[in-house]
Design a protein around this motif. Structure first.
Motif, PDB file in Angstrom:
ATOM      1  N   GLU A  20       0.809  -1.200   0.000  1.00 27.45           N
ATOM      2  CA  GLU A  20       0.000   0.000   0.000  1.00 27.45           C
ATOM      3  C   GLU A  20       0.848   1.257   0.000  1.00 27.45           C
TER       4      GLU A  20
ATOM      5  N   HIS B 203      -8.128  -4.681   1.074  1.00 32.14           N
ATOM      6  CA  HIS B 203      -7.176  -4.415   2.162  1.00 32.14           C
ATOM      7  C   HIS B 203      -6.270  -3.232   1.812  1.00 32.14           C
ATOM      8  N   GLU B 204      -5.631  -3.282   0.650  1.00 38.05           N
ATOM      9  CA  GLU B 204      -4.665  -2.224   0.306  1.00 38.05           C
ATOM     10  C   GLU B 204      -5.357  -0.865   0.223  1.00 38.05           C
TER      11      GLU B 204
ATOM     12  N   HIS C  80      -6.053   1.133   3.395  1.00 32.71           N
ATOM     13  CA  HIS C  80      -4.933   1.844   4.025  1.00 32.71           C
ATOM     14  C   HIS C  80      -5.037   3.361   3.800  1.00 32.71           C
TER      15      HIS C  80
ATOM     16  N   GLU D  95      -2.403  -2.436  10.393  1.00 31.19           N
ATOM     17  CA  GLU D  95      -2.655  -3.690   9.668  1.00 31.19           C
ATOM     18  C   GLU D  95      -3.867  -4.448  10.207  1.00 31.19           C
TER      19      GLU D  95
ATOM     20  N   TYR E 244      -2.092  -9.953  10.630  1.00 30.09           N
ATOM     21  CA  TYR E 244      -3.266 -10.022   9.739  1.00 30.09           C
ATOM     22  C   TYR E 244      -4.329 -10.966  10.286  1.00 30.09           C
TER      23      TYR E 244
END
Ligand SMILES: [Zn+2]
Length: 609
Positions: free
Chosen positions: A278, A303-304, A307, A338, A400
């Motif tokens: 990211e 997810h990315e 960020h 995270e 994670y």
């Protein structure tokens, strides 16, 4: 005049009288020439602004935000020179892996260096993951800028411009924008290092999600994977992200993706890893070019992309003023960057209807199982502090799993304490509203602040489950939603299992590298190499046919296994065991009213005040 000529014209001018130094601004002006890239080297020229006598060390990046491995890009530098205005060489000395000492910095007019890409350099230790590295390939070039461009310690806040000379048949993708003369511009080194660039034979597509312009730049060796496909995959998750945040934390976002085929992975150990990294306004993805892998990409994108909330808009001073020369040991909030991000990437999909509760809970179940394998020595704050140590590296992946599980538990605790009015999402968005991109929070005081704006009981939660690592009680946590927790039960999958964990061992053999909970001890040991099983020679290559034999058998059936342990050959009679499922959840449709009410509040995005 085409673009190629424009760039050439500008760069000729900048060699003359119009460079930034003369303009009296503090701009570091860089040029990377990729016109001839067959030599597999980035040729970099830098015209710094007036340097001071304190600017003696030019540094290459050793560590970078979001990358949890040693980078040491100085390892890839092939040559490094500094010149004065007359073109005379100024003495430089390579004083350590990432540092070049300039004898007379105040006289420097130009710095020139060559740096190799990380994809196929002569480096054997600490190979850099492909999404964080740099690559010059025939069909594309990835410039993770922090891997090509260095910095002076005291000048990281000075603005930077970057000219890239390249084949104009190629597409170029980056979140950076250009200034009037066609150079990319960055507010600071931090901004530049945070802005990767992908160029090559790419497909390019764009869409608009809420107020965010989203672009995808994709290099793929197979036609089935292209930018249209990526945008189609991203569309649903990005819409659910928008529903979750209700505002656009960025106005533009860029996906940079490069896919590699099996052959590349076979020949180059760097591509046995794949993944994504990211950045604040973009993300890079190095992924296998397998069309059947495409459905997983939506989850990685989710997810990315999230960020953009944290760390971009919520982070400590240690992340905001990143020290690229050492790992971030002081920062305590990896649980947030995270763990919460991973939780958000899933819960937002539940709340927008992309995931059913069953599907969401089966992901929780997977995370509990994966988390268990990391053991329980490392709390989330210990992971923040020690991820870079030899042992810490082996535990890092738990952020994670355990990080997301803990965020999920924190959400429910907050919902419970607020009578379903304010969960983790609402507190998180409130903190983002308070801090944002330009205002880091205080690393040491953040936990106290979190308690202050929520409930005194949250202090216990943080102490027990973030600072310490007391086990989370999944039964109690999810029972509040009328979701039953089952610690273990026989799996619906009736095929038996060995109860052994395998990995590829020496000489193409199968190595035993652990035992499942179901395993009964017959004398086998971790590290044993299997020679024969079911009377058949066993190799890593024929393991599929051995599994096929096993699948025709039943739990309780005996089999003979021959192993090599150091110089000995040993034979054991073992027994196949029944497959079990662990940490399973079942949604109870007839739950208590109070539980159903909380479930309803938990499974929707609440109205924000
Ligand atoms: Zn992440």
């Amino acid at each position: 005049m085409n673009i190629w000529q424009t760039i050439l014209f500008i760069s000729i001018l900048s060699l003359g009288t119009l460079n930034s130094q003369d303009a009296g601004e503090n701009i570091f002006s860089y040029k990377i020439n990729l016109e001839y890239y067959a030599d597999d080297i980035f040729h970099v020229t830098c015209y710094p602004p007036k340097l001071t006598s304190a600017d003696t060390i030019y540094n290459f990046v050793a560590f970078a935000p979001g990358v949890h491995q040693v980078l040491d890009f100085g390892r890839y530098v092939k040559s490094f020179y500094a010149y004065d205005t007359k073109g005379e060489e100024i003495t430089v000395e390579n004083v350590s892996t990432n540092k070049w000492k300039i004898s007379n910095p105040t006289e420097v007019h130009k710095i020139k260096y060559d740096i190799e890409d990380t994809f196929d350099a002569d480096v054997e230790e600490d190979l850099i993951y492909p999404m964080s590295g740099t690559g010059i390939k025939d069909e594309y070039i990835i410039i993770n800028t922090q891997g090509v461009i260095g910095y002076f310690d005291e000048r990281k806040s000075d603005p930077v411009t970057l000219d890239i000379i390249y084949n104009t048949d190629w597409e170029i993708g980056t979140a950076l924008v250009k200034n009037d003369n066609g150079s990319y511009k960055a507010d600071s080194y931090y901004h530049l290092a945070d802005s990767p660039i992908l160029l090559g034979n790419l497909t390019v597509s764009s869409t608009k999600i809420g107020n965010i312009d989203v672009e995808a730049y994709v290099y793929s060796p197979v036609d089935e994977i292209n930018s249209d496909k990526i945008i189609e995959l991203a569309d649903e998750v990005l819409n659910s992200a928008y529903e979750f945040t209700t505002f656009a934390p960025v106005d533009r976002y860029t996906f940079l993706m490069y896919f590699f085929d099996k052959e590349t992975a076979k020949n180059n150990p760097i591509f046995r890893r794949a993944g994504a990294l990211e950045h604040s306004y973009s993300s890079t993805y190095a992924l296998p070019a397998m069309p059947h892998f495409l459905p997983h990409i939506a989850g990685i994108i989710a997810h990315e992309f999230m960020h953009i909330l944290s760390p971009l808009n919520l982070r400590s001073e240690f992340i905001a003023n990143f020290d690229y020369s050492k790992p971030t040991a002081e920062d305590r909030h990896l649980w947030l960057y995270e763990g919460v991000t991973e939780w958000v990437s899933k819960i937002m999909q539940l709340r927008s209807g992309l995931l059913t509760i069953d599907k969401y809970m089966s992901d929780i179940s997977k995370k509990i199982n994966s988390s268990e394998r990391f053991g329980n020595d490392y709390s989330l704050t210990r992971l923040s502090a020690e991820w870079f140590t030899e042992e810490g590296k082996t535990k890092y992946g738990n952020i994670y799993q355990l990080g997301a599980l803990t965020a999920g538990a924190l959400d429910l605790r907050l919902l419970e304490l607020s009578n379903g009015k304010r969960g983790l999402r609402e507190v998180y968005l409130e903190l983002i509203g308070k801090y944002g991109k330009d205002k880091p929070f205080n690393n040491a005081a953040f936990f106290d602040e979190f308690v202050e704006i929520t409930y005194p009981e949250i202090k216990d939660f943080i102490d027990d489950y973030i600072k310490d690592n007391k086990p989370l009680h999944y039964d109690e946590i999810y029972n509040k939603l009328g979701i039953e927790y089952i610690e273990s039960r026989p799996s619906e999958n009736k095929t038996p299992i060995f109860g052994l964990r395998f990995t590829e061992g020496e000489d193409g053999l199968i190595k035993i590298n652990g035992f499942s909970k179901e395993h009964k001890n017959f004398g086998l040991q971790e590290g044993d190499h299997i020679l024969e099983i079911f009377g058949t020679e066993a190799t890593w290559a024929n393991s599929d046919s051995l599994i096929a034999i096993k699948n025709e058998m039943n739990p309780g059936d005996e089999y003979i296994i021959k192993v090599k342990r150091e110089d000995e050959e040993l034979e054991f009679t073992s027994e196949l065991v029944r497959r079990m499922d662990y940490h399973v959840f079942e949604v109870n449709e007839d739950a208590h009213d109070e539980h159903l009410k909380l479930r309803e509040q938990w499974s929707k995005n609440l109205k924000l005040n």
